[in-house]
Motif scaffolding. Structure first.
Motif, PDB file in Angstrom:
ATOM      1  N   ILE A  84      12.524   4.647   3.641  1.00 50.55           N
ATOM      2  CA  ILE A  84      13.085   5.922   3.199  1.00 50.55           C
ATOM      3  C   ILE A  84      12.206   6.423   2.062  1.00 50.55           C
ATOM      4  O   ILE A  84      12.101   5.776   1.021  1.00 50.55           O
ATOM      5  CB  ILE A  84      14.548   5.773   2.749  1.00 50.55           C
ATOM      6  N   ILE A  85      11.536   7.532   2.314  1.00 48.35           N
ATOM      7  CA  ILE A  85      10.648   8.151   1.331  1.00 48.35           C
ATOM      8  C   ILE A  85      11.315   9.456   0.903  1.00 48.35           C
ATOM      9  O   ILE A  85      11.461  10.369   1.708  1.00 48.35           O
ATOM     10  CB  ILE A  85       9.254   8.402   1.925  1.00 48.35           C
ATOM     11  N   ASN A  86      11.727   9.492  -0.375  1.00 47.80           N
ATOM     12  CA  ASN A  86      12.573  10.568  -0.885  1.00 47.80           C
ATOM     13  C   ASN A  86      13.801  10.652   0.017  1.00 47.80           C
ATOM     14  O   ASN A  86      14.607   9.750   0.014  1.00 47.80           O
ATOM     15  CB  ASN A  86      11.820  11.870  -1.034  1.00 47.80           C
ATOM     16  N   ASN A  87      13.947  11.688   0.825  1.00 47.43           N
ATOM     17  CA  ASN A  87      15.118  11.810   1.705  1.00 47.43           C
ATOM     18  C   ASN A  87      14.757  11.758   3.179  1.00 47.43           C
ATOM     19  O   ASN A  87      15.556  12.151   4.019  1.00 47.43           O
ATOM     20  CB  ASN A  87      15.864  13.122   1.410  1.00 47.43           C
ATOM     21  N   GLU A  88      13.565  11.278   3.511  1.00 47.66           N
ATOM     22  CA  GLU A  88      13.157  11.165   4.906  1.00 47.66           C
ATOM     23  C   GLU A  88      13.130   9.694   5.297  1.00 47.66           C
ATOM     24  O   GLU A  88      12.622   8.861   4.556  1.00 47.66           O
ATOM     25  CB  GLU A  88      11.777  11.777   5.122  1.00 47.66           C
ATOM     26  N   GLY A  89      13.665   9.388   6.463  1.00 46.62           N
ATOM     27  CA  GLY A  89      13.723   8.001   6.912  1.00 46.62           C
ATOM     28  C   GLY A  89      12.891   7.764   8.156  1.00 46.62           C
ATOM     29  O   GLY A  89      12.803   8.628   9.041  1.00 46.62           O
ATOM     30  N   TYR A  90      12.258   6.599   8.204  1.00 50.35           N
ATOM     31  CA  TYR A  90      11.436   6.195   9.333  1.00 50.35           C
ATOM     32  C   TYR A  90      11.732   4.745   9.666  1.00 50.35           C
ATOM     33  O   TYR A  90      11.898   3.917   8.775  1.00 50.35           O
ATOM     34  CB  TYR A  90       9.939   6.341   9.002  1.00 50.35           C
ATOM     35  N   ALA A  91      11.781   4.437  10.950  1.00 49.40           N
ATOM     36  CA  ALA A  91      11.942   3.059  11.409  1.00 49.40           C
ATOM     37  C   ALA A  91      10.624   2.628  12.024  1.00 49.40           C
ATOM     38  O   ALA A  91      10.106   3.280  12.930  1.00 49.40           O
ATOM     39  CB  ALA A  91      13.060   2.959  12.447  1.00 49.40           C
ATOM     40  N   LEU A  92      10.066   1.548  11.508  1.00 50.17           N
ATOM     41  CA  LEU A  92       8.825   0.995  12.028  1.00 50.17           C
ATOM     42  C   LEU A  92       9.178  -0.255  12.818  1.00 50.17           C
ATOM     43  O   LEU A  92       9.823  -1.168  12.293  1.00 50.17           O
ATOM     44  CB  LEU A  92       7.866   0.652  10.883  1.00 50.17           C
ATOM     45  N   HIS A  93       8.782  -0.272  14.089  1.00 45.32           N
ATOM     46  CA  HIS A  93       9.087  -1.380  14.993  1.00 45.32           C
ATOM     47  C   HIS A  93       7.797  -2.127  15.323  1.00 45.32           C
ATOM     48  O   HIS A  93       6.771  -1.510  15.591  1.00 45.32           O
ATOM     49  CB  HIS A  93       9.700  -0.866  16.299  1.00 45.32           C
ATOM     50  N   ASN A  94       7.862  -3.443  15.316  1.00 43.91           N
ATOM     51  CA  ASN A  94       6.703  -4.267  15.679  1.00 43.91           C
ATOM     52  C   ASN A  94       7.240  -5.490  16.424  1.00 43.91           C
ATOM     53  O   ASN A  94       7.793  -6.399  15.810  1.00 43.91           O
ATOM     54  CB  ASN A  94       5.942  -4.690  14.427  1.00 43.91           C
ATOM     55  N   ASP A  95       7.072  -5.494  17.750  1.00 44.51           N
ATOM     56  CA  ASP A  95       7.587  -6.609  18.548  1.00 44.51           C
ATOM     57  C   ASP A  95       6.544  -7.693  18.787  1.00 44.51           C
ATOM     58  O   ASP A  95       6.748  -8.614  19.573  1.00 44.51           O
ATOM     59  CB  ASP A  95       8.161  -6.119  19.878  1.00 44.51           C
ATOM     60  N   GLY A  96       5.418  -7.596  18.100  1.00 40.83           N
ATOM     61  CA  GLY A  96       4.350  -8.581  18.266  1.00 40.83           C
ATOM     62  C   GLY A  96       3.306  -8.159  19.277  1.00 40.83           C
ATOM     63  O   GLY A  96       2.188  -8.657  19.256  1.00 40.83           O
ATOM     64  N   ASN A  97       3.652  -7.241  20.163  1.00 35.42           N
ATOM     65  CA  ASN A  97       2.716  -6.734  21.164  1.00 35.42           C
ATOM     66  C   ASN A  97       2.315  -5.295  20.904  1.00 35.42           C
ATOM     67  O   ASN A  97       1.227  -4.877  21.270  1.00 35.42           O
ATOM     68  CB  ASN A  97       3.323  -6.838  22.565  1.00 35.42           C
ATOM     69  N   ARG A  98       3.207  -4.533  20.280  1.00 38.20           N
ATOM     70  CA  ARG A  98       2.912  -3.144  19.970  1.00 38.20           C
ATOM     71  C   ARG A  98       3.711  -2.724  18.753  1.00 38.20           C
ATOM     72  O   ARG A  98       4.698  -3.356  18.389  1.00 38.20           O
ATOM     73  CB  ARG A  98       3.183  -2.228  21.158  1.00 38.20           C
ATOM     74  N   ALA A 124       0.834  -1.210   0.000  1.00 33.64           N
ATOM     75  CA  ALA A 124       0.000   0.000   0.000  1.00 33.64           C
ATOM     76  C   ALA A 124       0.867   1.259   0.000  1.00 33.64           C
ATOM     77  O   ALA A 124       0.567   2.227  -0.716  1.00 33.64           O
ATOM     78  CB  ALA A 124      -0.941  -0.006   1.197  1.00 33.64           C
ATOM     79  N   LEU A 125       1.940   1.252   0.781  1.00 30.92           N
ATOM     80  CA  LEU A 125       2.837   2.407   0.825  1.00 30.92           C
ATOM     81  C   LEU A 125       3.523   2.596  -0.520  1.00 30.92           C
ATOM     82  O   LEU A 125       3.658   3.725  -1.005  1.00 30.92           O
ATOM     83  CB  LEU A 125       3.857   2.244   1.945  1.00 30.92           C
ATOM     84  N   GLN A 126       3.961   1.500  -1.143  1.00 34.23           N
ATOM     85  CA  GLN A 126       4.607   1.586  -2.452  1.00 34.23           C
ATOM     86  C   GLN A 126       3.648   2.175  -3.486  1.00 34.23           C
ATOM     87  O   GLN A 126       4.024   3.045  -4.271  1.00 34.23           O
ATOM     88  CB  GLN A 126       5.079   0.206  -2.912  1.00 34.23           C
ATOM     89  N   LYS A 127       2.410   1.722  -3.476  1.00 32.73           N
ATOM     90  CA  LYS A 127       1.413   2.240  -4.427  1.00 32.73           C
ATOM     91  C   LYS A 127       1.177   3.726  -4.200  1.00 32.73           C
ATOM     92  O   LYS A 127       1.130   4.511  -5.147  1.00 32.73           O
ATOM     93  CB  LYS A 127       0.097   1.481  -4.311  1.00 32.73           C
ATOM     94  N   SER A 128       1.045   4.132  -2.943  1.00 31.21           N
ATOM     95  CA  SER A 128       0.829   5.540  -2.626  1.00 31.21           C
ATOM     96  C   SER A 128       2.016   6.388  -3.083  1.00 31.21           C
ATOM     97  O   SER A 128       1.827   7.469  -3.662  1.00 31.21           O
ATOM     98  CB  SER A 128       0.604   5.699  -1.130  1.00 31.21           C
ATOM     99  N   CYS A 129       3.221   5.919  -2.836  1.00 28.82           N
ATOM    100  CA  CYS A 129       4.414   6.657  -3.256  1.00 28.82           C
ATOM    101  C   CYS A 129       4.483   6.738  -4.780  1.00 28.82           C
ATOM    102  O   CYS A 129       4.806   7.785  -5.338  1.00 28.82           O
ATOM    103  CB  CYS A 129       5.676   6.009  -2.689  1.00 28.82           C
ATOM    104  N   ASP A 130       4.178   5.627  -5.466  1.00 26.47           N
ATOM    105  CA  ASP A 130       4.169   5.632  -6.936  1.00 26.47           C
ATOM    106  C   ASP A 130       3.154   6.637  -7.466  1.00 26.47           C
ATOM    107  O   ASP A 130       3.448   7.387  -8.396  1.00 26.47           O
ATOM    108  CB  ASP A 130       3.853   4.232  -7.479  1.00 26.47           C
ATOM    109  N   ASP A 131       1.973   6.654  -6.883  1.00 23.98           N
ATOM    110  CA  ASP A 131       0.916   7.574  -7.311  1.00 23.98           C
ATOM    111  C   ASP A 131       1.317   9.035  -7.122  1.00 23.98           C
ATOM    112  O   ASP A 131       0.922   9.898  -7.906  1.00 23.98           O
ATOM    113  CB  ASP A 131      -0.391   7.307  -6.561  1.00 23.98           C
ATOM    114  N   ASP A 132       2.107   9.312  -6.074  1.00 25.41           N
ATOM    115  CA  ASP A 132       2.512  10.682  -5.764  1.00 25.41           C
ATOM    116  C   ASP A 132       3.874  11.051  -6.336  1.00 25.41           C
ATOM    117  O   ASP A 132       4.377  12.158  -6.098  1.00 25.41           O
ATOM    118  CB  ASP A 132       2.524  10.903  -4.247  1.00 25.41           C
ATOM    119  N   GLY A 133       4.517  10.126  -7.052  1.00 30.72           N
ATOM    120  CA  GLY A 133       5.820  10.402  -7.647  1.00 30.72           C
ATOM    121  C   GLY A 133       6.957  10.446  -6.645  1.00 30.72           C
ATOM    122  O   GLY A 133       7.965  11.119  -6.871  1.00 30.72           O
TER     123      GLY A 133
END
Length: 67
Positions: A42-56, A17-26
Motif C-alpha cells: 500500500i503506497i499512500n492510498n493505492e494498493g497492489y498485490a504482488l504474486h510470486n508462485d516460484g514460476n512466474r 528498494a521500494l521502501q527507500k524509493s518511497c522514503d526519498d519521495d515522501g
C-alpha cells in the motif's frame, strides 16, 4: 541456496528498494505479507498485490472502497 531462500532474498531486496524509493519521495509504504506467494503493498492510498508462485510473478491493483 534453495529456490525458496532465493525467492525470499529477492523479495527482501525488492522491499528494501521500494521502501527507500518511497522514503526519498515522501510516500508512505505499508507491506503486508498475505502468504508465502502474495505480498500486499500500500503506497499512500493505492494498493497492489504482488504474486510470486516460484514460476512466474504478476501483480494486481487493489481498489479500496470507502463507505
Amino acid at each position: 541456496m534453495s529456490p525458496n531462500e532465493f525467492k525470499q532474498w529477492k523479495k527482501q531486496e525488492f522491499n528494501d528498494a521500494l521502501q527507500k524509493s518511497c522514503d526519498d519521495d515522501g510516500l508512505t509504504l505499508q507491506i503486508i505479507n498475505q502468504d508465502s506467494d502474495t505480498t500486499i503493498y500500500i503506497i499512500n492510498n493505492e494498493g497492489y498485490a504482488l504474486h510470486n508462485d516460484g514460476n512466474r510473478v504478476w501483480w494486481d491493483k487493489i481498489n479500496f472502497r470507502r463507505g
